[in-house]
Design an enzyme around this catalytic site. Sequence first.
Site: not given
Ligand SMILES: NC(=O)c1ccc[n+]([C@@H]2O[C@H](COP(=O)([O-])OP(=O)(O)OC[C@H]3O[C@@H](n4cnc5c(N)ncnc54)[C@H](OP(=O)(O)O)[C@@H]3O)[C@@H](O)[C@H]2O)c1
Length: 245
Positions: A138, A151
């Site tokens: 990120s 984070y």
């Molecule tokens: N959204 C943003 O603005 C943003 C910006 C920069 C980086 N990111 C990064 O992008 C990536 C994807 O995030 P997203 O935005 O798509 O959010 P999201 O929809 O909340 O996806 C996060 C995923 O991680 C899974 N997860 C969390 N803990 C886990 C565990 N212990 N075992 C297995 N799966 C687990 C969640 O599963 P569950 O659904 O089962 O909880 C979910 O599928 C993450 O690494 C996040 O930090 C996001």
Amino acid sequence: MLMQRIVILGATSTMIQPLLRMMAKEGKELLLVARSQERLDAVRADLLARGAASVLTLEADLTASPDLVYSFAEQCFPGFDTLLLSYGTMLDQTRCQVDGEYAVRELHTNFVSAVALLTLFAKHFESRHSGTIAVITSVAGERGRRSNYVYGAAKGGLSIFLQGLRSRMHGFGVRVLTIKPGPVRTAMTAGLHLPMIASTESVSRDIYRALEKSHREVIYTPRRWRPVMTVIRALPEQFFKRLSI
Ligand SMILES: NC(=O)c1ccc[n+]([C@@H]2O[C@H](COP(=O)([O-])OP(=O)(O)OC[C@H]3O[C@@H](n4cnc5c(N)ncnc54)[C@H](OP(=O)(O)O)[C@@H]3O)[C@@H](O)[C@H]2O)c1
């Protein structure tokens, strides 16, 4: 074509759903790992209907059993050429400031468990002398901000780990791709008011393009975050610490 057999750790992430659909349309073979079998089944059915050559699933808590995940991939999905690590959490920063165990849980999910998995999967790529290890970190990992520094510390640590891994893998012909998104409209950011928020479609397109191009090693998505972060990193600490961001 650089990727055909792809392991996805965190396959139910909102951000990568359009990316998975692009992979399916191109007839890729996928191993999806996430912690809800019900949601995995729904994603699997959708991707098969869209043209994926094959879709295997594994239900697993990715913070709990790295060895199990790695051996499943090696035994049931041999010869994979690409790994995408996309799971993560963004816990409540206010609580992280007063509850040590809670803060450590955030570090464990976003950094420690990812290091455990990447260390195991690196062996696979090292021995095949090719392939791509891609990880979503990120822009939050580029500088500690008062609003999300726990984070940010986890994502920053992960980015540094990837720099070293890239250097180690260089001699083996293995690419390590660091993906640095800015804010994206996903389940993680629901209800938050974030600047310059991007859609999952545009971010997925950038990631897909980077995966298919062998020379990309660090990408910002959307691209505008690269110059923004150059400025953010250059701000003097004396000034930066006063910003309420
Ligand atoms: N959204 C943003 O603005 C943003 C910006 C920069 C980086 N990111 C990064 O992008 C990536 C994807 O995030 P997203 O935005 O798509 O959010 P999201 O929809 O909340 O996806 C996060 C995923 O991680 C899974 N997860 C969390 N803990 C886990 C565990 N212990 N075992 C297995 N799966 C687990 C969640 O599963 P569950 O659904 O089962 O909880 C979910 O599928 C993450 O690494 C996040 O930090 C996001």
